[in-house]
Design a protein around this motif. Sequence first.
Motif, short mmCIF file in Angstrom:
data_model
loop_
_atom_site.label_atom_id
_atom_site.label_comp_id
_atom_site.label_asym_id
_atom_site.label_seq_id
_atom_site.Cartn_x
_atom_site.Cartn_y
_atom_site.Cartn_z
N ALA A 28 0.89 -1.10 0.07
CA ALA A 28 0.21 -0.06 0.05
C ALA A 28 0.95 1.39 0.08
O ALA A 28 2.14 1.18 -0.08
N ALA A 29 0.06 2.45 -0.06
CA ALA A 29 0.94 3.66 -0.03
C ALA A 29 1.55 4.33 1.08
O ALA A 29 1.25 4.19 2.09
N GLY A 30 2.46 5.23 0.95
CA GLY A 30 3.20 6.00 1.91
C GLY A 30 3.83 7.02 1.63
O GLY A 30 4.80 7.25 2.45
N ALA A 31 3.66 7.96 0.67
CA ALA A 31 4.12 9.18 0.63
C ALA A 31 3.53 10.26 1.18
O ALA A 31 2.51 10.02 1.88
N SER A 32 4.31 11.52 1.52
CA SER A 32 3.63 12.37 2.38
C SER A 32 3.39 13.81 1.43
O SER A 32 3.99 14.09 0.63
N ALA A 33 2.33 14.47 1.88
CA ALA A 33 2.16 15.84 1.54
C ALA A 33 2.70 16.72 2.26
O ALA A 33 3.75 16.38 3.31
N GLU A 34 2.54 18.02 1.83
CA GLU A 34 3.13 19.27 2.52
C GLU A 34 2.96 19.09 4.12
O GLU A 34 1.96 19.21 4.50
N GLN A 35 3.93 19.20 4.73
CA GLN A 35 4.12 19.22 6.24
C GLN A 35 3.95 20.56 6.91
O GLN A 35 4.95 21.41 6.56
N LEU A 36 3.15 21.16 7.66
CA LEU A 36 2.88 22.31 8.34
C LEU A 36 3.43 22.18 9.73
O LEU A 36 3.27 21.29 10.12
N PRO A 37 3.95 23.24 10.20
CA PRO A 37 4.53 23.15 11.63
C PRO A 37 3.21 23.10 12.34
O PRO A 37 2.17 23.66 12.31
N PRO A 38 3.36 22.39 13.58
CA PRO A 38 2.25 22.32 14.36
C PRO A 38 2.04 23.47 15.21
O PRO A 38 2.78 24.49 15.43
N ASP A 51 3.50 6.85 9.51
CA ASP A 51 4.06 8.18 9.99
C ASP A 51 4.67 9.01 9.02
O ASP A 51 5.71 9.68 9.38
N THR A 52 4.12 8.90 7.83
CA THR A 52 4.70 10.24 6.99
C THR A 52 3.78 11.36 6.66
O THR A 52 4.18 12.08 5.94
N GLN A 53 2.61 11.21 7.25
CA GLN A 53 1.89 12.40 7.47
C GLN A 53 1.30 12.71 8.76
O GLN A 53 0.52 11.89 9.41
N ASP A 54 1.41 14.04 9.19
CA ASP A 54 0.89 14.32 10.60
C ASP A 54 -0.29 15.48 10.31
O ASP A 54 -0.08 15.86 9.42
N CYS A 55 -1.07 15.35 11.16
CA CYS A 55 -2.07 16.41 11.26
C CYS A 55 -2.10 17.04 12.69
O CYS A 55 -2.16 16.37 13.62
N ASN A 91 -5.59 5.73 7.21
CA ASN A 91 -4.87 4.79 5.80
C ASN A 91 -5.01 5.52 4.56
O ASN A 91 -5.58 4.95 3.58
N SER A 92 -4.09 6.59 4.65
CA SER A 92 -4.14 7.20 3.45
C SER A 92 -2.54 8.06 3.52
O SER A 92 -1.91 8.04 4.64
N GLN A 93 -1.81 8.24 2.33
CA GLN A 93 -0.64 8.90 2.43
C GLN A 93 -0.70 10.06 2.12
O GLN A 93 0.32 10.98 1.99
N ILE A 94 -1.88 10.90 2.23
CA ILE A 94 -2.06 12.38 2.15
C ILE A 94 -3.10 12.77 3.01
O ILE A 94 -3.57 12.05 3.89
N ASP A 95 -3.10 14.02 3.12
CA ASP A 95 -3.98 14.96 4.40
C ASP A 95 -5.47 14.89 3.93
O ASP A 95 -6.15 15.93 4.37
#
Length: 553
Positions: A28-38, A51-55, A91-95
């Motif tokens: 399955a998938a696992g690339a990250s979209a743009e990460q913004l500072p918390p 653990d490639t995408q944080d919200c 279960n997604s590689q994007i936000d």
Amino acid sequence: MYHPLLSGRSHLLRRATNFLCAAGLFFAAGASAEQLPPPIDVPEVLKNYQDTQDCFPGVIHDPSTIAEVQSIVRDAAAQGRKVMTGTRRFNSQIDAACAGNGEVQITLENMNQVVSLDKENRLVTVQAGMRFNDLAAYLREHELSVPMVTELAIFSIGGMLGSGTHGSTFTQKSNMISDYVTEIKLVDGKGNLRVITGELLNAARVNLGVLGVVVEVTIEAEPGYKVQAKVKGHRDDSDLENVILGLARDNHSANIAWFPGLGRYTVTTYNKVPLDTRGNAYNAQADVSDFSEYLFGLIFDSLHEADSAALQCFAASLRYTARSSSYFRDVNTGLKKFIKPTGHADLMQHFVCKEPNNCVWDKLPIALQEVAIPFEELPNWIADVRQIIAHSERTCFPLNGIYFRFGKASDSYLGMSAGRDTAFVGIEYTLRQRGEAVPKNYFVNLEIEQMSLRKYGARPHWGKNSVAIFEDMPSRFPKWSQFLDAKAELDPENVFTNPFWQRVSGQDPLENYLTPQCNADGQCYCRTDAHCEQGATCQAGNWYSEARICKKD
């Protein structure tokens, strides 16, 4: 010639060969979209499965009732805050399901039950937080089946509607569960409970979470059945263009993995048999040991770092071998079933991991790009991909080849197959978090992506892919404006929005993501050399000249 198999870890890598041949993993998938500072004082961070995408929402709610959902939405609207529904380990590689920084996140983990079953009319109503595998198991107990089966079954029903999750079938009405929904209960932007039917339902079937909070879903089932699988490897791919559409049309379900760098492909087909047919097999592609996973990790690291294509093609040959023989096991004995593996449709077609929410792809640096193109154009697309590869250095696709699935036209406004019979095309590759290293021959993947988008009108999967591929999305769906009308009706104050929606709708132009080295981790297609990784330049595609790829000379 550099070959990592001759390095100090070669003894482990040689042992991995047998495991790779024995286990038919679908990654399955696992690339990250743009990460913004918390933001400051974040109560909890949501992460995706790799653990490639944080919200970073400002608050997370776990309601247990529709009334609680209504109250949460009304309070958020009164405060001028945005709302999005997602899960803590999405279960997604994007936000796509993330609320924006400091906004309001809802999870439906406490709303995961069957509401009612009308067995006579074969209608089941469930809460949107219910997982697909739990729904399939419940229906199986009542000798019913979901008319479609997705290959990974741990998605929530609401999430499947949000992203248009699909399987592969060309003999059923649809390969998306969204198209078997007869009614949706949804909390709109004013906090009111709406019952969605009729034409508005076609907007809500695939809704990206921006129409409201889906709380209950009624789904049409069908009489229970089993499927019998057939797995076959083809060591000559010269006939693929001529046979691939027939394989889709002539079988209940077909999945094809093409390894063009090897000149080979594999075909897995499933066909219906009566429920009382002997056999109790399941799909064991992802049922591997901890030690196997460790060995896979070593292989992946070497694949990513190798300067030569030789190891990439060696790994591709192992994947071809794994996919060209049976990967089904008996539920009771655990033994492989080589002769006419037969079992319940859901267990045969979706992967069963050794632990429910702990699959091998959760731990490995893998990205998946998937697009949907018109079904009848697939032979031409394959011919063009052959040309791209022929005009590049030898390229293999080591994880799962180029993976094809199929589905009929959908009435949904934003489904990948909206209004047209569709071939779904997936390419997987190794990718370090944040693009710390660029995969071998990554530029070939990017040329194929851009050709798919610009020549074949491809539609990216809403829950996979990277930022760059979501270009000109409104132009790809004939009923995009009708979807916006539905959003205006259900969410007039635009409560349900997030950074992903702003990007794909064009409110946040992709030009904003043209930053230094943005190509390396999928944030952009290059326009200047500065967008490429160090040592690479932005060039026209080797075959499809409208593409722009980062390539080292």
